[in-house]
Write a protein that holds these residues in place. Structure first.
Motif, PDB file in Angstrom:
ATOM      1  N   ARG A 221       0.869  -1.181  -0.047  1.00  0.00           N
ATOM      2  CA  ARG A 221       0.018  -0.040  -0.145  1.00  0.00           C
ATOM      3  C   ARG A 221       0.856   1.298   0.057  1.00  0.00           C
ATOM      4  N   ARG A 222       1.875   1.290   0.898  1.00  0.00           N
ATOM      5  CA  ARG A 222       2.760   2.718   0.981  1.00  0.00           C
ATOM      6  C   ARG A 222       3.433   2.519  -0.285  1.00  0.00           C
ATOM      7  N   HIS A 223       4.107   1.484  -1.060  1.00  0.00           N
ATOM      8  CA  HIS A 223       5.063   1.587  -2.293  1.00  0.00           C
ATOM      9  C   HIS A 223       4.368   0.548  -3.328  1.00  0.00           C
ATOM     10  N   PRO A 224       3.326   1.122  -3.907  1.00  0.00           N
ATOM     11  CA  PRO A 224       2.578   0.174  -4.780  1.00  0.00           C
ATOM     12  C   PRO A 224       3.426  -0.185  -6.119  1.00  0.00           C
ATOM     13  N   GLU A 225       4.434   0.518  -6.388  1.00  0.00           N
ATOM     14  CA  GLU A 225       5.398   0.256  -7.563  1.00  0.00           C
ATOM     15  C   GLU A 225       6.724   0.859  -7.404  1.00  0.00           C
ATOM     16  N   GLY A 226       7.645   0.107  -8.289  1.00  0.00           N
ATOM     17  CA  GLY A 226       9.017   0.662  -7.916  1.00  0.00           C
ATOM     18  C   GLY A 226       9.469   1.580  -9.319  1.00  0.00           C
TER      19      GLY A 226
END
Length: 332
Positions: A221-226
């Protein structure tokens, strides 16, 4: 009478989550619910199971009262949730599914499938051995009743020292468990919950990262994609954690190999038999099964790894669906 729950407080049903006995929720999920008013989206099957359980809750309690307690189901009462009312514990709420006088009885209702009943550690019908997460919830409830006894003395239900757990199994079997109060355990659980609330809600301390699915959901949720490229200058901590991860993977593979070896040694001793009983009530079975229940997951994994098309996928499903095999099941 309204029975809506104040989800900004810690309920007795949340205590298994705090102490790590909740399979579906983690402490980070509980903090998000209290602080941010959102909960993880549950799988559809779990939502349906919960809705069905709630819908059939009264019916299960009524049949239990009549057949197990010999009491008129019309005497069943569902008390108001006690939110922030326990003296000295404004952060706590607890809700009793049902109470019935004249003895009185506190009845907690659960709905389980037969397989889950076995896997979760429930004992035989009529005993006090319930699943650990249910035991924690019930002991906390009984301790809360004890602390809140001035309220209950003004009702028909004085302090109680035992709870009945009525379990609907697969919708056609009724089980009953009597859980005696252990006040030391119940109060210790409430103290643990209070410390968690003080630390992570009032003081705002971060909930420690653990290996739960809750933290997996939170990180996604916090980091949905790199974005960007691989860093060529990792921090010392990143290197240390990566090395620990690799070492744990090596240890896991070694343990899995040793476990498989022991399983094969057990199977060799069973031979053409079906298994044996263990001292203390456990058992070891090397059973004959037809069709792997997990064959769809297996096929999904193969298709993803090997880029298999629809036609080959169907052939794989047909093969694994009909595959017969023996499975070792060790229950200590």
């Amino acid at each position: 009478m309204s029975h809506s729950l104040d989800l900004s407080l810690v309920g007795c049903s949340d205590i298994p989550t705090i102490i790590g006995l909740d399979k579906y929720r983690a402490p980070i999920d509980l903090r998000n619910r209290i602080v941010h008013s959102f909960s993880p989206h549950a799988p559809e099957w779990l939502q349906v199971a919960g809705d069905l359980g709630n819908e059939h809750e009264y019916g299960t309690a009524a049949v239990f009262a009549k057949r197990r307690l010999g009491l008129d189901p019309a005497l069943l009462d569902k008390p108001e949730s006690r939110a922030g009312a326990v003296p000295g514990r404004p952060w706590l709420r607890y809700s009793l599914d049902f109470v019935i006088v004249p003895e009185p009885h506190v009845i907690e209702v659960k709905s389980r499938e037969w397989r889950a009943l076995q896997a979760q550690g429930w004992g035989e019908d009529g005993t006090s051995k319930v699943a650990p997460n249910v035991a924690a919830q019930v002991q906390a409830q009984l301790a809360a009743i004890h602390l809140d006894r001035d309220f209950w003395r003004n009702t028909e239900i004085p302090e109680v020292d035992v709870a009945d757990v009525a379990v609907s199994v697969n919708g056609h079997e009724l089980r009953g468990y009597r859980v005696p109060r252990n006040l030391d355990i119940g109060l210790a659980l409430l103290e643990r919950a209070e410390k968690w609330y003080r630390d992570h809600i009032e003081r705002g301390l971060p909930v420690p990262i653990d290996g739960s699915r809750g933290w997996r959901r939170e990180l996604e949720r916090r980091h949905p994609e790199g974005k960007g490229k691989l860093s060529e200058t990792p921090t010392d901590r990143q290197v240390e954690l990566a090395e620990r991860h690799a070492e744990l993977n090596r240890q896991i593979k070694d343990l899995e190999a040793k476990k498989d070896q022991v399983a094969h040694l057990i199977e060799e001793t069973i031979g053409d038999g079906v298994g044996f009983k263990l001292p203390g009530g456990g058992s070891v079975r090397w059973g004959n099964l037809s069709g792997r229940t997990s064959y769809k997951d297996m096929v999904d994994d193969l298709c993803r790894r090997l880029d298999i098309g629809p036609k080959e996928r169907k052939e794989l499903e047909e093969f694994h669906r009909g595959e017969s095999y023996r499975q070792l099941d060790v229950r200590s």
